[in-house]
Write a protein that holds these residues in place. Structure first.
Motif, PDB file in Angstrom:
ATOM      1  N   ASP A   1       0.830  -1.175   0.072  1.00 12.21           N
ATOM      2  CA  ASP A   1       0.060   0.083  -0.085  1.00 12.21           C
ATOM      3  C   ASP A   1       1.025   1.196  -0.050  1.00 12.21           C
ATOM      4  O   ASP A   1       2.205   1.062  -0.069  1.00 12.21           O
ATOM      5  N   GLU A   2       0.257   2.375  -0.011  1.00 10.30           N
ATOM      6  CA  GLU A   2       0.827   3.671   0.063  1.00 10.30           C
ATOM      7  C   GLU A   2       2.097   3.689   1.172  1.00 10.30           C
ATOM      8  O   GLU A   2       3.415   4.175   0.911  1.00 10.30           O
ATOM      9  N   ALA A   3       1.956   3.337   2.260  1.00 10.19           N
ATOM     10  CA  ALA A   3       2.726   3.348   3.441  1.00 10.19           C
ATOM     11  C   ALA A   3       3.914   2.610   3.125  1.00 10.19           C
ATOM     12  O   ALA A   3       4.985   2.865   3.534  1.00 10.19           O
TER      13      ALA A   3
ATOM     14  N   VAL B   1       5.014   1.328   0.220  1.00  9.12           N
ATOM     15  CA  VAL B   1       5.801   1.761  -0.910  1.00  9.12           C
ATOM     16  C   VAL B   1       6.801   2.935  -0.251  1.00  9.12           C
ATOM     17  O   VAL B   1       8.077   3.078  -0.417  1.00  9.12           O
ATOM     18  N   ALA B   2       6.117   3.837   0.632  1.00  9.66           N
ATOM     19  CA  ALA B   2       7.064   4.807   1.418  1.00  9.66           C
ATOM     20  C   ALA B   2       8.165   4.337   2.018  1.00  9.66           C
ATOM     21  O   ALA B   2       9.251   4.871   1.958  1.00  9.66           O
ATOM     22  N   GLU B   3       7.822   3.478   2.720  1.00 11.05           N
ATOM     23  CA  GLU B   3       8.854   2.777   3.686  1.00 11.05           C
ATOM     24  C   GLU B   3       9.979   2.091   2.788  1.00 11.05           C
ATOM     25  O   GLU B   3      11.156   2.039   3.173  1.00 11.05           O
TER      26      GLU B   3
ATOM     27  N   LYS C   1      14.557   5.512  -3.266  1.00 11.22           N
ATOM     28  CA  LYS C   1      14.114   6.735  -3.799  1.00 11.22           C
ATOM     29  C   LYS C   1      14.943   7.617  -4.784  1.00 11.22           C
ATOM     30  O   LYS C   1      14.957   7.885  -5.871  1.00 11.22           O
TER      31      LYS C   1
ATOM     32  N   SER D   1      12.038   3.072 -11.476  1.00 11.34           N
ATOM     33  CA  SER D   1      10.958   3.572 -10.954  1.00 11.34           C
ATOM     34  C   SER D   1       9.809   2.508 -10.472  1.00 11.34           C
ATOM     35  O   SER D   1       9.294   2.453  -9.370  1.00 11.34           O
TER      36      SER D   1
ATOM     37  N   SER E   1       9.865   0.505  -6.982  1.00  3.90           N
ATOM     38  CA  SER E   1       8.959   0.810  -5.809  1.00  3.90           C
ATOM     39  C   SER E   1       7.733  -0.317  -5.344  1.00  3.90           C
ATOM     40  O   SER E   1       7.521  -0.514  -4.289  1.00  3.90           O
ATOM     41  N   SER E   2       7.408  -0.938  -6.296  1.00  7.64           N
ATOM     42  CA  SER E   2       6.468  -2.227  -5.996  1.00  7.64           C
ATOM     43  C   SER E   2       6.966  -3.503  -6.489  1.00  7.64           C
ATOM     44  O   SER E   2       5.953  -4.663  -6.468  1.00  7.64           O
TER      45      SER E   2
END
Length: 217
Positions: free
Chosen positions: A42-44, A46-48, A114, A147, A150-151
């Motif tokens: 989820d977004e969190a 991916v951010a982590e 990132k 990119s 990220s997932s």
């Protein structure tokens, strides 16, 4: 040597099949990047993931139809990979326009995924020249867009080389430790500087206090 290969091809059907598997026989074609397993973050998540350092492994598989730079109509191709300020090169394969490298280059990154994605992976496909006065010739450049890491942990690329030909390679990201956020780093630095200031200003700060009398009602 080609006629011999054609003649011997009758008995060795197995060899042909092996060549096809290894991509040796077929001409590579440029295609969209193929993804490994989607991590379903989820977004969190991916951010982590984007905030962690790690290791990027670049597996240089093969190329086909590269430009010829040598007199004999071939090249001695190798690839120089650049990730940020780091560079690694694979071994050169002599006298071919369809090299099979099958070599992995490893980049241990202290910066976050990132930043790695922002910098991108640059590949210089080179022709090795061993002569004293010769320098390696550039056969073409490829920029790999990371990119999608990220997932997913792995991406396979079939990228067109700028001066002709196609290169096949894959990248794998192995997650490491979380990288301190630059804002947090900055705040920590500022707090340290303040603490240092407070200690050096100690006696002077006390001397500047107004006499107690003013504090009475």
């Amino acid at each position: 040597g080609e006629t011999a290969a054609a003649d011997g091809g009758g008995g060795g059907g197995g060899d042909d099949a092996a060549a096809a598997d290894g991509g040796g026989g077929g001409k590579l074609e440029a295609a969209a990047p193929a993804l490994g397993t989607d991590l379903g973050l989820d977004e969190a998540g991916v951010a982590e993931r984007m905030g962690k350092s790690g290791t990027l492994r670049v597996h240089l598989v093969s190329a086909s139809g590269l430009a010829a730079k040598d007199k004999g109509g071939t090249s001695d191709p190798f690839v120089n990979c650049k990730l940020g300020k780091k560079a690694r090169a694979c071994k050169a394969i002599q006298k071919t326009l369809d090299p099979q490298w099958d070599e992995t280059l490893e980049f241990v990154s202290k910066v976050s995924l990132k930043t790695v994605i922002k910098n991108g992976l640059l590949l210089d496909v080179m022709d090795e020249d061993k002569g004293m006065l010769d320098s390696n010739d550039l056969l073409g450049k490829v920029t790999a867009d990371l990119s999608l890491l990220s997932s997913t942990n792995e991406i396979t690329f079939h990228e067109a080389v700028s001066s002709g030909g196609v290169i096949k390679f894959s990248v794998v990201w192995e997650e490491g430790e979380a990288v301190p956020d630059s804002a947090a780093k900055k705040a920590k630095k500022e707090a340290k500087a303040k603490a240092k200031e407070a200690t050096t200003d100690g006696p002077r700060a006390e001397a500047a206090l107004e006499p107690e009398t003013t504090q009475q009602l």
